[in-house]
Design a protein around this motif. Structure first.
Motif, PDB file in Angstrom:
ATOM      1  N   GLY A  47       0.770  -1.236   0.000  1.00  0.00           N
ATOM      2  CA  GLY A  47       0.000   0.000   0.000  1.00  0.00           C
ATOM      3  C   GLY A  47       0.797   1.280   0.000  1.00  0.00           C
ATOM      4  O   GLY A  47       0.226   2.377  -0.076  1.00  0.00           O
ATOM      5  N   GLY A  48       2.113   1.188   0.102  1.00  0.00           N
ATOM      6  CA  GLY A  48       2.925   2.396   0.086  1.00  0.00           C
ATOM      7  C   GLY A  48       2.936   3.035  -1.292  1.00  0.00           C
ATOM      8  O   GLY A  48       2.417   2.488  -2.262  1.00  0.00           O
ATOM      9  N   GLY A  49       3.537   4.223  -1.347  1.00  0.00           N
ATOM     10  CA  GLY A  49       3.633   4.907  -2.630  1.00  0.00           C
ATOM     11  C   GLY A  49       4.064   6.336  -2.472  1.00  0.00           C
ATOM     12  O   GLY A  49       4.448   6.769  -1.379  1.00  0.00           O
ATOM     13  N   LEU A  50       3.996   7.064  -3.586  1.00  0.00           N
ATOM     14  CA  LEU A  50       4.347   8.483  -3.620  1.00  0.00           C
ATOM     15  C   LEU A  50       3.065   9.300  -3.653  1.00  0.00           C
ATOM     16  O   LEU A  50       2.223   9.091  -4.550  1.00  0.00           O
ATOM     17  N   VAL A  51       2.924  10.200  -2.684  1.00  0.00           N
ATOM     18  CA  VAL A  51       1.742  11.059  -2.626  1.00  0.00           C
ATOM     19  C   VAL A  51       2.176  12.489  -2.358  1.00  0.00           C
ATOM     20  O   VAL A  51       3.296  12.736  -1.901  1.00  0.00           O
ATOM     21  N   GLN A  52       1.253  13.413  -2.607  1.00  0.00           N
ATOM     22  CA  GLN A  52       1.525  14.818  -2.318  1.00  0.00           C
ATOM     23  C   GLN A  52       1.094  15.146  -0.897  1.00  0.00           C
ATOM     24  O   GLN A  52       0.257  14.443  -0.314  1.00  0.00           O
ATOM     25  N   PRO A  53       1.659  16.185  -0.315  1.00  0.00           N
ATOM     26  CA  PRO A  53       1.230  16.611   1.031  1.00  0.00           C
ATOM     27  C   PRO A  53      -0.277  16.825   1.077  1.00  0.00           C
ATOM     28  O   PRO A  53      -0.858  17.389   0.144  1.00  0.00           O
ATOM     29  N   GLY A  54      -0.872  16.358   2.169  1.00  0.00           N
ATOM     30  CA  GLY A  54      -2.309  16.473   2.353  1.00  0.00           C
ATOM     31  C   GLY A  54      -3.106  15.288   1.858  1.00  0.00           C
ATOM     32  O   GLY A  54      -4.292  15.168   2.188  1.00  0.00           O
ATOM     33  N   GLU A  55      -2.481  14.432   1.078  1.00  0.00           N
ATOM     34  CA  GLU A  55      -3.181  13.266   0.560  1.00  0.00           C
ATOM     35  C   GLU A  55      -3.179  12.116   1.573  1.00  0.00           C
ATOM     36  O   GLU A  55      -2.622  12.249   2.671  1.00  0.00           O
ATOM     37  N   SER A  56      -3.806  11.019   1.169  1.00  0.00           N
ATOM     38  CA  SER A  56      -3.986   9.878   2.068  1.00  0.00           C
ATOM     39  C   SER A  56      -3.436   8.607   1.451  1.00  0.00           C
ATOM     40  O   SER A  56      -3.319   8.490   0.216  1.00  0.00           O
TER      41      SER A  56
END
Length: 116
Positions: A8-17
């Motif tokens: 379930g890990g990954g690259l996300v932007q700040p504020g995302e889930s």
């Protein structure tokens, strides 16, 4: 043998889930406390969240309180970490963990990167 497999890990932007999942096998899952740890580059591994065997009690490190929720499904032998309002400082490898006497067991980890 005890096995823990995170996903379930990954690259996300700040504020995302993100929602992390840990599949457990090789022990009676419903009898044991489950934990999520994380380790950022150059830092020590830290305990992020814990959940009791039947899920009635949860604990969190201060930096994630109000943003992360740990839960478990004893029928599926899975523990989850729901992460919201992610911050760059949440970037780390996240590990599922349990202690089944006499050993401490870890998964292989899943990378979470929070970056714009």
């Amino acid at each position: 043998q005890v096995q823990l497999v995170e996903s379930g890990g990954g690259l996300v932007q700040p504020g995302e889930s993100l929602r992390l999942s840990c599949a457990a096998s090789g022990f009676t899952f419903s009898n044991y406390v489950m934990n999520w740890y994380r380790q950022a580059p150059g830092k020590e591994r830290e305990l992020v969240a814990s959940i009791s065997s039947v899920g009635g009690t949860t604990e969190y490190t201060d930096s994630v309180k109000g943003r992360f929720i740990i839960s478990r499904d004893n029928a599926k032998n899975r523990v989850y970490l729901e992460m919201t309002s992610l911050k760059p400082e949440d970037t780390a490898v996240y590990y599922c963990n349990t202690f089944v006497r006499p050993a401490n067991y870890w998964g292989q980890g899943t990378q979470v990167t929070v970056s714009s």
